[in-house]
Enzyme design. Structure first.
Site, mmCIF file in Angstrom:
data_model
loop_
_atom_site.group_PDB
_atom_site.id
_atom_site.type_symbol
_atom_site.label_atom_id
_atom_site.label_comp_id
_atom_site.label_asym_id
_atom_site.label_seq_id
_atom_site.Cartn_x
_atom_site.Cartn_y
_atom_site.Cartn_z
ATOM 1 N N GLU A 422 0.593 -1.486 -0.054
ATOM 2 C CA GLU A 422 0.124 0.096 -0.280
ATOM 3 C C GLU A 422 0.903 1.148 0.033
ATOM 4 O O GLU A 422 0.761 2.515 1.123
ATOM 5 C CB GLU A 422 -1.122 -0.381 0.829
ATOM 6 C CG GLU A 422 -1.656 -1.206 1.010
ATOM 7 C CD GLU A 422 -2.809 -1.463 1.886
ATOM 8 O OE1 GLU A 422 -2.945 -1.189 3.265
ATOM 9 O OE2 GLU A 422 -4.360 -1.430 2.047
ATOM 10 N N GLU A 492 -4.264 -10.866 0.026
ATOM 11 C CA GLU A 492 -4.853 -10.521 1.223
ATOM 12 C C GLU A 492 -6.441 -10.835 0.731
ATOM 13 O O GLU A 492 -6.872 -11.004 0.125
ATOM 14 C CB GLU A 492 -4.713 -9.057 2.120
ATOM 15 C CG GLU A 492 -3.691 -8.966 2.573
ATOM 16 C CD GLU A 492 -3.046 -7.797 2.764
ATOM 17 O OE1 GLU A 492 -4.833 -6.843 3.701
ATOM 18 O OE2 GLU A 492 -1.965 -7.031 3.425
HETATM 19 C C1 GAL Z 1 -4.952 -4.081 4.172
HETATM 20 C C2 GAL Z 1 -3.734 -3.741 4.683
HETATM 21 C C3 GAL Z 1 -3.309 -4.524 6.098
HETATM 22 C C4 GAL Z 1 -4.332 -4.116 6.702
HETATM 23 C C5 GAL Z 1 -5.492 -4.882 6.589
HETATM 24 C C6 GAL Z 1 -7.041 -4.682 7.562
HETATM 25 O O1 GAL Z 1 -5.540 -2.708 2.925
HETATM 26 O O2 GAL Z 1 -2.675 -4.672 3.603
HETATM 27 O O3 GAL Z 1 -2.362 -4.548 6.302
HETATM 28 O O4 GAL Z 1 -4.541 -3.102 7.110
HETATM 29 O O5 GAL Z 1 -6.032 -4.128 5.314
HETATM 30 O O6 GAL Z 1 -6.737 -5.218 8.588
#
Ligand code: GAL
Length: 964
Positions: A422, A492
């Protein structure tokens, strides 16, 4: 007292301009490979250090660094450690907001600064010749270092190693190492990861002897040719030497390639060969894994085979020591991952402690090693001034890339470098990628933040919905020409905050159905709750932070103390590498080897046969050692004759056939259940007639309030408050995230008033064969309602309740739950049930729920989510029995139901902010028998509940039979 010439005795305002300078620092040696084992001497400087905290960076001059400085008024801290977790100041949690004004590279004047001092002597056998380096494996966020009063330099890059040449400065006795650590620096702008801000020297500090001709830097290239079965080893070394691998008969010069037949390294078969690099006067132990990573035909392949990531995102976290982790905790993390079928880890969002990667090599995990880089806070200003798109910062970015790659390049487990997380897009990222490709063309590059994939070898996304993942899998997502040719991963997904994540099985189906979808990494591994007397575990805001993001920091598959959450049990089942399927009645079970490389010879299979959930026979099952990707129909034995009718099923399990490095023989890897015959239809519960008298109505074993129709006693057991219930303490996923397009159900439910439903009594009718209680359940201020009829019947012994629900008005949202709730005396604390277990399950988190007979104490049915919320339901329950002072109360469902029991109400659960707010009632156990539940989803960051798991409002009828 005398001072070296560069220090002055008077306290002067020191020059701290390096703190805000965008450069990565000065004075450190070039980065090089990390290794744990060499015959060169080393001295750990971990332990208790003298410590002084100042409010600003320039509060004290450098005189403290001089030997002999009076530290009598100082405190002490443990290194590695964070001072804010050792009683000095407090931690701050923000997701993406910088906890200081955004004006790069400037940081606040209030800049907590910790002066650390450590005196040490050299061990008696420390070699007199050669040089020495001082290594810091991690300091947050900026440090200036002195040895014996001489400044060595200063550095940024919190989770990256920094070494300084110190040989000439060392003395046999009385060395003084001084480290000034600033919480905020220009580096903080590059470290805006979603986690606690935790300053300190949080990784090892080591003094390393460097013999005259030491190994210096070296690069182990060990590839595998899957066509010929041979491996090629070439060790490039800064200082020439010899490389030996006795097991392979290799004895060669550095720089010279050797090709020999080998067994390849994979995450499933982590074959390592012990070798030695002998250069001049140092012998370094190598652990060599032969493997080749390549993009082939648009897929990520290792040794020629596409891989499927069953991954997690791992932050380094411990509830007491923050990001300072000991070796046992690192191993525990990996053992837990392996035991839960996880095969990949993204080191979100920075290179981990270097020893962690040694463990990944040894135990077998695919690693995406991510650079310590995130500038997420700039999103608030449309990415204006983003350091990754500003050439002044590029040296700092390149320094970070190099420190990661050089440190970690010799780990076979690391197959992908990630530029960071990010950080938007920009020239700095392009430059990093270019440098990494030049230095290490044998690995792939990942970065999620650029949907055009300019720098990357894979299209990576976070939290894409199921529908979008399907579209991407089918190649219908469009994008640039470059992107269209790339494989897809979810770096993620499945936000594991609180109860959940839901929908894992649905994602897994999409990964397995489309070759382009090469799997994903659940967000995230562990809750970052900080152990705290007041709260049990503290989260954002608990330390009085000005800006914070609450419990968004508790979104892991493990609770802070590393107890697996139900989400981890679910993930383990969903990603199991062997599928066990079939219809049970056909006499065979289908076994599918879902590994990418391993055959099934490391597993032993068993069968068991259950009647009404009780195992009546079991035995071993012979399964051929299927190769990866193969499947077979395996014959089951003849169904045992249980001598009575009942619901029957096969349960087939795959367990480890022998001990491994991460679990013992017998450890369960996969299972499947094959239904054979359904249960018998329950006989009617009728015949008895309600009798009025003395303010009561009696019916069979039960008595009711004659005026309200409320159940009062069931046999000897007092029952309170039995009524329809639609409310649950909203989960983090119910509450949703503001950036998600799906409606946020938690707030909508509250707005509608589902937490304050009124129950209007319309009629109590004692008829010939039933007691009927007619009601309307609805929230104040709204015109929607649920006509609810309770129809009670009895055969004299048993009591049956049929609930009919007819919605009225326009219901625009799903219900949280639909069922009945009642209170029993507190002694009713033990449960036996036939249904899904042993753990919690909801409609889209039920893959791991195994049909069987289970027992538990009510207290053990609770799932301790760090922020209390709905939890603890058991799925598919045919019957449950609660035992207490008056014997057992049996509840049978028609159809099967969701069972929940707790010592507080949903309202109390809802009101609690921390586990310590939940006070068990000394009077009542609250029991919920639910006909239906709303699914869970993962909307706390990602998509909501899939349509198939939503509890839409519709007419419903369900029954329970009680026997006391
Ligand atoms: C993503 C980010 C993580 C964490 C997650 C939400 O956008 O890369 O670091 O913030 O969302 O828990």
């Amino acid at each position: 007292m005398s001072f070296p010439s560069n220090l002055s005795s008077a306290e002067e305002v020191p020059d701290v301009s390096y703190v805000e300078d965008v450069s990565p620092g000065t004075g450190a040696l070039p980065p090089r490979a990390w290794y744990a084992q060499s015959d060169a001497a080393r001295l750990s400087l971990n332990g208790r250090w003298r410590f002084r905290l100042s409010a600003t960076a320039d509060a004290h001059d450098a005189s403290f660094a001089a030997p002999g400085h009076d530290t009598s008024g100082w405190d002490e801290v443990t290194v590695p450690g964070h001072w804010v977790l050792q009683g000095h100041g407090t931690p701050i949690y923000t997701n993406h907001l910088y906890p200081f004004p955004v004006d790069p590279p400037h940081v606040p004047t209030e800049n907590p600064t910790g002066d650390h001092l450590r005196a040490f002597d050299l061990p008696a056998d420390w070699p007199a010749d050669g040089d020495a380096v001082l290594r810091f494996d991690g300091v947050e966020s900026c440090a200036k270092v002195w040895l014996n009063g001489e400044p060595l330099g200063e550095f940024k890059g919190s989770r990256l190693p920094h070494e300084f040449a110190v040989g000439p400065l060392l003395k046999a006795r009385g060395n003084v190492l001084a480290v000034r650590v600033h919480q905020w620096s220009s580096g903080s702008y590059l470290e805006d990861q979603d986690q606690w801000w935790l300053p300190g020297i949080f990784r090892d500090v080591t003094l390393l002897h460097r013999p005259a001709e030491c190994a210096a830097d070296f690069f182990v290239h060990a590839s595998y040719d899957h066509v010929t079965g041979s491996g090629t080893l070439r060790v490039d070394a800064e200082v020439p030497g010899r490389v030996t691998v006795p097991e392979l008969g290799i004895d060669t010069a550095t720089g010279a390639p050797v090709t020999v037949p080998v067994e390849p390294w994979t995450a499933e078969t982590p074959r390592l060969y012990a070798g030695v690099l002998a250069s001049g006067s140092e012998r370094v132990e190598l652990r060599i894994g032969f493997r080749t990573v390549a993009l082939r035909d648009g897929l990520i392949t290792v040794n020629g085979t596409p891989v499927l990531f069953r991954g997690v995102n791992r932050h380094e976290f411990h509830p007491e020591t923050g990001r300072a982790l000991d070796a046992a905790t690192m191993r525990q993390d990996l053992e837990l991952m392996k035991r839960h079928n996880i095969n990949a880890v993204r080191t979100s969002h920075y290179p981990p402690h270097p020893a962690f990667l040694d463990l990944c090599d040894e135990l077998g995990l695919w690693v995406i090693d991510e650079c310590d880089l995130e500038t997420h806070g700039f999103v608030e200003q449309g990415w204006r001034d983003n350091p990754v798109d500003d050439d002044r910062w590029t040296p700092a970015l390149l320094d970070r890339a190099a420190r990661m790659v050089e440190r970690d390049k010799n780990h076979p487990s690391v197959i992908i470098w990630s530029l960071g997380n990010e950080a938007g897009t920009g020239r700095g990222l392009n430059t990093m990628a270019e440098w990494i490709r030049g230095r290490d063309p044998e690995r792939l590059i990942h970065y999620e933040g650029d949907p055009d994939c300019r720098d990357t070898d894979m299209y990576s996304r976070m939290y894409a919905s199921h529908a979008e993942v399907e579209e991407i899998g089918r190649g219908l997502d469009g994008g640039t020409t470059r992107r269209r040719a790339l494989p897809f991963i979810l770096c993620e997904y499945a936000h594991a905050m609180g109860n959940g994540p839901g929908g894992l099985a649905d994602y897994q189906r999409l990964f397995e159905a489309h070759a382009r979808n090469q799997g994903g990494f659940v967000w995230e591994w562990i809750d970052h709750g900080i152990r705290d007397e007041r709260y049990g575990y503290a989260y954002g805001g608990d330390f009085g932070e000005e800006l914070h993001d609450g419990n968004f920091v508790c979104d892991g598959l493990l609770f802070p103390d590393r107890t697996p959450s139900p989400g981890l049990a679910e993930y383990k089942k969903v990603i199991e590498p062997v599928r066990i399927e079939g219809d049970g009645a056909g006499g065979t079970v289908r076994i599918v080897n879902g590994y990418d490389f391993a055959d099934l010879s490391h597993l032993a299979f068993t069968w068991s046969y259950q009647l009404d959930g009780e195992t009546v026979a079991h035995g071993p099952l012979t399964v051929p050692p299927l190769a990866a990707g193969e499947s077979a129909e395996v014959k089951l034995p003849a169904p045992p004759d249980a001598g009575r009718p009942g619901e029957s099923q096969w349960t087939v399990r795959a367990v480890l056939a022998a001990d491994t490095a991460w679990a013992r023989e017998g450890h369960p890897v996969a299972w499947g259940q094959l239904p054979v015959a359904p249960g018998a239809v329950a006989p009617a519960v009728a015949g008895d007639r309600p009798v009025r008298g003395d303010g009561r109505i009696t019916l069979g074993p039960a008595s009711f309030d004659a005026r309200t129709g409320e159940l009062r006693t069931l046999g000897p057991v007092e029952v309170t408050g039995l009524r329809l219930d639609v409310w649950r303490a909203p989960t983090d996923n119910d509450n949703g995230a503001p950036w998600q397009p799906d409606p946020r159900l938690g707030p909508l439910w509250r707005e509608l008033g589902l937490h304050r439903m009124r129950h209007r009594l319309d009629a109590v009718e004692a008829g010939d064969d039933a007691l009927t209680v007619r009601t309307r359940v609805a929230p104040a201020g709204r015109d929607v309602g649920l006509r609810t009829v309770y129809r009670w019947t009895s055969d004299g012994e048993r009591l049956r309740l049929t609930v009919s629900v007819t919605p009225e008005g326009r219901w625009a949202v799903p219900l949280p739950r639909l069922g009945i709730r009642f209170g029993l005396p507190a002694s009713y604390g033990s449960v036996r049930w036939f249904g899904g277990g042993p753990g919690e399950a909801y409609p889209d988190t039920r893959a791991a729920s195994m049909l069987g007979r289970w027992t538990a104490e009510v207290d053990r049915l609770q799932t301790p989510y760090v922020r209390p919320q709905e939890n603890g339901a058991r799925a598919d329950v045919r019957w449950a029995e609660l035992s207490g002072a008056e014997g057992a109360l049996r509840m049978e469902g028609d159809p099967a139901f969701w069972f929940t029991a707790r010592r507080w109400t949903s309202e109390q659960l809802d009101a609690a902010g921390h586990l310590t707010d939940l006070v068990p009632s000394s009077e009542t156990v609250w029991v919920s028998l639910d006909h239906a539940q709303q699914g869970i989803g993962s909307q706390s960051c990602g998509p909501g509940v899939l349509p198939g798991y939503q509890l839409m409002v519709a007419p419903a009828e369900f029954s329970f039979t009680f026997t006391a």
